[in-house]
Design a protein around this motif. Structure first.
Motif, short mmCIF file in Angstrom:
data_model
loop_
_atom_site.label_atom_id
_atom_site.label_comp_id
_atom_site.label_asym_id
_atom_site.label_seq_id
_atom_site.Cartn_x
_atom_site.Cartn_y
_atom_site.Cartn_z
N LEU A 150 1.28 3.08 -3.35
CA LEU A 150 0.59 3.99 -2.44
C LEU A 150 -0.08 3.21 -1.31
O LEU A 150 0.06 3.55 -0.12
CB LEU A 150 -0.44 4.82 -3.20
CG LEU A 150 0.13 5.93 -4.07
CD1 LEU A 150 -0.99 6.65 -4.82
CD2 LEU A 150 0.90 6.93 -3.21
N VAL A 151 -0.81 2.16 -1.73
CA VAL A 151 -1.52 1.36 -0.71
C VAL A 151 -0.52 0.74 0.26
O VAL A 151 -0.67 0.85 1.49
CB VAL A 151 -2.39 0.28 -1.39
CG1 VAL A 151 -2.91 -0.71 -0.36
CG2 VAL A 151 -3.52 0.91 -2.16
N GLY A 152 0.53 0.12 -0.32
CA GLY A 152 1.53 -0.53 0.52
C GLY A 152 2.21 0.47 1.44
O GLY A 152 2.37 0.24 2.64
N TRP A 194 1.05 3.31 2.40
CA TRP A 194 0.10 3.78 3.42
C TRP A 194 0.00 2.78 4.57
O TRP A 194 0.00 3.13 5.74
CB TRP A 194 -1.25 4.01 2.75
CG TRP A 194 -2.30 4.45 3.73
CD1 TRP A 194 -2.34 5.62 4.39
CD2 TRP A 194 -3.43 3.69 4.16
NE1 TRP A 194 -3.44 5.67 5.20
CE2 TRP A 194 -4.12 4.48 5.08
CE3 TRP A 194 -3.92 2.41 3.84
CZ2 TRP A 194 -5.29 4.05 5.68
CZ3 TRP A 194 -5.08 1.99 4.44
CH2 TRP A 194 -5.75 2.80 5.36
N ILE A 195 -0.04 1.48 4.18
CA ILE A 195 -0.14 0.44 5.21
C ILE A 195 1.09 0.48 6.11
O ILE A 195 1.01 0.40 7.34
CB ILE A 195 -0.31 -0.95 4.55
CG1 ILE A 195 -1.71 -1.07 3.96
CG2 ILE A 195 -0.06 -2.06 5.56
CD1 ILE A 195 -1.92 -2.30 3.12
N VAL A 196 2.26 0.63 5.48
CA VAL A 196 3.51 0.65 6.25
C VAL A 196 3.52 1.86 7.19
O VAL A 196 3.81 1.75 8.38
CB VAL A 196 4.71 0.67 5.29
CG1 VAL A 196 5.99 0.98 6.07
CG2 VAL A 196 4.84 -0.65 4.58
N VAL A 197 3.17 3.00 6.61
CA VAL A 197 3.19 4.22 7.43
C VAL A 197 2.20 4.09 8.58
O VAL A 197 2.50 4.42 9.73
CB VAL A 197 2.86 5.44 6.54
CG1 VAL A 197 2.59 6.67 7.41
CG2 VAL A 197 4.00 5.71 5.60
N LYS A 198 1.02 3.56 8.26
CA LYS A 198 0.01 3.38 9.29
C LYS A 198 0.51 2.42 10.37
O LYS A 198 0.33 2.65 11.57
CB LYS A 198 -1.27 2.83 8.65
CG LYS A 198 -2.46 2.80 9.58
CD LYS A 198 -3.71 2.50 8.78
CE LYS A 198 -4.94 2.38 9.67
NZ LYS A 198 -5.00 1.09 10.35
N ALA A 225 4.02 -4.10 -8.87
CA ALA A 225 2.88 -3.99 -7.97
C ALA A 225 2.80 -5.19 -7.04
O ALA A 225 2.55 -5.06 -5.83
CB ALA A 225 1.59 -3.85 -8.76
N SER A 226 3.05 -6.39 -7.59
CA SER A 226 2.95 -7.56 -6.70
C SER A 226 4.11 -7.59 -5.71
O SER A 226 3.93 -8.05 -4.58
CB SER A 226 2.86 -8.86 -7.49
OG SER A 226 3.53 -8.78 -8.70
N TYR A 227 5.28 -7.14 -6.15
CA TYR A 227 6.38 -7.05 -5.18
C TYR A 227 5.99 -6.17 -3.98
O TYR A 227 6.20 -6.52 -2.82
CB TYR A 227 7.64 -6.44 -5.84
CG TYR A 227 8.55 -7.46 -6.48
CD1 TYR A 227 9.13 -8.47 -5.72
CD2 TYR A 227 8.84 -7.39 -7.84
CE1 TYR A 227 9.96 -9.39 -6.32
CE2 TYR A 227 9.67 -8.32 -8.44
CZ TYR A 227 10.24 -9.32 -7.68
OH TYR A 227 11.06 -10.24 -8.24
#
Lengths: 546, 210
Positions: free
Chosen positions: A38-40, A42-46, B58-60
């Motif tokens: 989710l965080v990743g 979100w960062i990508v989308v942002k 998660a780390s990937y």
């Protein structure tokens, strides 16, 4: 090695306690990758959403620019970064720049980009910070509605950014003076604007300035505003003494432009953007005239135009109404003669039209001008080359009425229109003298002199003969003449004596005359008596009764 | 090492993680407790494979923003700058400090990547039930565990710089979003390594205890 505790056989070990199965369904640990995703995500989308527009700017040089490092700054705020540099088809440098998303709506036609480098100009030092931090790309956001993605980078920063209120005007001058980009514009010695740019006109004739006058001072610029070059010091010496005129110490050093609006025109509405004005070289000249209309004309002289220099005045009875722009020579091959076309500009604005009511409109357009000039030329309006100074031989073109001039017409087909000319005063004399000389030359001096000589010879002979005659006279005639004269004198003396008052002849004559008078009186009385008394002849005199 | 070594599980024994007492396991029962302290008894780390997978995935995921986003904002009197890990390495390399560039590259890019990849390899090998080269795989695991904290080098550098360089207008350094992601990657790989039970490397698939 290790001591096993006593009595601990494998079988003695405690057994585990069985517990109720509690199958915790999905393991909580899987929350971690979900959160990470989710965080990743979100960062990508942002990142994608925040990714600003990419534009290309072409510069002349990549000096100081560094891909990935050079920033794009709007008033010192980072709004983008230079991504890559390459050269384009026209050997220009193409800079690919990524801007922040918020800049997107401002990527329009009048958005300007330039490279900020350390610069000293117009008395101002700018971009000092870039000495250490390296150059950056400055941007001035435009207001236009036309979107674009490729820009032409400016060489220098625009003096006035697009959002400063005020207006831009165009000034035309013959020379640059010492005005520079960034030089101040003064209004009543208050700095109210800046020179934005200057360039030589495309045709090479003069210089065009662009100036920006800040609001609210731009409202003082109207059609009757006069601009002049306020650079340096203007020292005038006149009847009032020495007068020094300058705007400010600053303008002495770096030049400047001043303007002033004629008092009686202060009510005029302000002019629009980019209105064109003339830039006079000083205030006096600026306030003197407005030659907003310059009408190019041409004269054609056949005589020598020695002394007629470029800039010489075109004069109408002592008032300068124009100036000479060029002096040429033209060969007319058909007639094998040289003519001297002189182009000049007339400033019709210097002629004030005084109109009587009902006399119609003074037409400033081309048609009105044609009608006016045709009429004037028909009445004898001509150009004439005159010498203003006999010592230096400076000449000027005079316009004047020559009612006796041979008929001529304006030549509107020529470019510029050709005003007919008459030979000049000096030249007229010259022509006359030449004609006389020619006539003298044509005279058969040789024959005449031969005739004269012959005449003189015969005269000589005549004189000789005359002399002989005189001599003969003298010799032959004069003795007898002398005797004759003596005779005559004697006769005259005798006559004088005879005729003198007291001469006896005179007295005798007088007495005789008296006698004669008395006689005639008596005779008259007798006659009268006889008339009255004819009988007295017979009877004698009778007594008269009273 | 011989694969014929006797293990506790083969003997039906298990030590309690809570009190350390050796306990006989009950046959056929999955969930058991220690008779002495009541702690749950595990022969192997519970759910080792799936937990390792979770941490690895998660780390990937976080490895991508860690490398793409800027890790550090440097602001000075003359402008500010954002650097990603790669751009930092490139900058160091270009400015001639190739040894520093190498260190940062190894510590911040190579090691975490190698760690994630080799851990993936180990988990896969267990899942596929490989029994060959158990020794080599175990050695790899030890190296992984040892090297793990060192990949925090970048995070250390950033945290130290951020703490030290706070001269207000003159110069400031701020951590970027990648610092967080990178730190998370390092921590997650450490967790993954911890969650992984190296004993599984020695056992054929059918004998896996949970």
């Amino acid at each position: 090695m290790f001591e096993r505790p006593r009595g601990t056989e494998l079988a003695d070990l405690p057994t585990a306690v069985a517990v109720r199965k509690r199958r915790l369904a999905p393991q909580l640990v899987w929350l971690i990758p979900i959160v990470a995703a989710l965080v990743g995500g979100w960062i990508v989308v942002k990142g994608i959403l925040d990714k600003g527009p990419t534009i290309t700017i072409s510069f002349k040089t990549a000096e100081g620019l560094e891909a990935g490092k050079t920033k794009v700054k709007f008033r010192s705020l980072d709004v983008g970064v230079l991504k890559s540099l390459e050269f384009g088809t026209r050997h220009e440098i193409l800079a690919t720049v990524e801007l922040v998303k918020k800049a997107e709506p401002y990527l329009v036609d009048d958005t300007k980009f330039w490279v900020v480098r350390p610069r000293i100009a117009g008395g101002q030092i700018s971009g000092l910070g870039t000495l250490f931090s390296g150059a950056y790309i400055g941007v001035d956001l435009g207001k236009s509605a036309n979107k674009r993605r490729d820009f032409l980078g400016l060489e220098v920063a625009p003096i006035v950014s697009a959002d400063v209120p005020g207006r831009q005007f165009v000034l035309r001058a013959d020379t640059l003076g010492s005005i520079e980009t960034g030089s101040p514009v003064y209004f009543r010695q208050e700095e109210v604007g800046t020179v934005v740019s200057h360039e030589i006109n495309k045709d090479g004739q003069g210089v065009t300035f662009k100036i920006f006058v800040n609001a609210p001072y731009d409202q003082y610029v109207n059609a009757d505003t006069r601009f002049w070059n306020a650079s340096g010091i203007d020292v005038t010496l006149d009847a009032n003494g020495v007068k020094v005129d300058t705007q400010s110490i600053f303008s002495i050093l770096i030049g400047g432009i001043a303007f002033e609006t004629l008092v009686d025109s202060a009510q005029h509405p302000p002019v629009e953007d980019n209105h064109e004005f003339l830039l006079a070289s000083n205030r006096a000249e600026a306030m003197k005239r407005v030659d907003t209309i310059a009408w190019p004309v041409q004269f054609e002289f056949t005589q020598s135009i020695r002394g007629l220099s470029i800039g010489a005045p075109v004069d109408f009875r002592g008032i300068v109404v124009g100036e000479v722009k060029s002096v040429n020579i033209a060969l007319n091959p058909a007639q094998d003669e040289f003519r001297f076309p002189v182009t000049a500009v007339l400033y019709p604005g210097r002629v004030q039209a005084v109109l009587k009511a009902g006399s119609g409109e003074y037409r400033m357009d081309e048609e009105g001008r044609r009608i006016r000039w045709n009429k004037m030329v028909a009445k004898g309006f001509r150009g004439q080359l005159r010498t203003s100074n006999l010592l230096t031989g400076q000449a000027y073109v005079a316009l004047d009425m020559f009612p006796d001039a041979p008929e001529a017409l304006m030549d509107w087909t020529a470019t510029p229109p050709l005003i007919p000319t008459v030979p000049g005063g000096f030249e007229e004399i010259q022509v006359t003298l030449t004609n006389i000389a020619k006539k003298i030359e044509k005279m058969p001096i040789g024959e005449i002199s031969a005739d004269v000589r012959r005449a003189l010879q015969s005269l000589h002979r005549t004189l000789v003969t005359a002399e002989e005659a005189v001599k003969r006279l003298d010799r032959d005639v004069s003795p007898s003449a002398k005797a004759t004269l003596e005779e005559a004198r004697r006769t005259l003396t005798a006559a004088e004596r005879t005729l003198a008052a007291d001469a006896p002849l005179q007295q005798d004559l007088r007495m005789t005359l008296r006698e004669l008078t008395r006689t005639s009186q008596s005779l008259r009385q007798l006659t009268e008596l006889l008339e009255r008394q004819p009988e007295s002849l017979i009877r004698g005199k009778k007594e008269t009764r009273q | 090492m011989s694969e014929s070594a006797v293990t506790a599980s083969q003997m039906g024994l298990c030590t309690c993680h809570g009190c350390g007492s050796l306990t006989q396991l009950l046959a056929g029962i999955h969930d058991m407790r220690c008779r002495r302290c009541g702690a749950a008894l595990h022969l192997r780390k519970p759910n080792s494979i799936s937990r390792t997978w979770a941490f690895l995935i998660a780390s990937y995921i976080l490895y991508i923003p860690a490398n793409v986003l800027p890790i550090m904002h440097t602001g000075s009197l003359f402008g500010s700058q954002s650097d990603t890990i790669i751009s930092g390495v490139v900058y160091l390399w270009n400015s001639g400090s190739w040894h520093l560039a190498l260190i940062v590259f190894i510590a911040s890019i190579l090691v975490p990547l190698a760690k994630i990849l080799s851990l993936t390899f180990l988990v896969l090998s267990v899942q596929l039930g490989w029994t060959e080269h158990a020794m080599e795989r175990t050695k790899l695991y030890r190296v992984l565990e040892f090297v793990g904290p060192w990949s925090m080098l970048d995070v250390y550098v950033v945290t130290i710089l951020v703490a030290l360089v706070q001269l207000k207008s003159l110069a400031t350094i701020q951590p970027g979003p990648a610092a967080l992601a990178f730190g998370a990657v390092v921590v997650l790989t450490m967790f993954a390594a911890m969650a992984f039970d190296p004993r599984l490397l020695w056992e054929p698939k059918e004998r896996h205890y949970v």
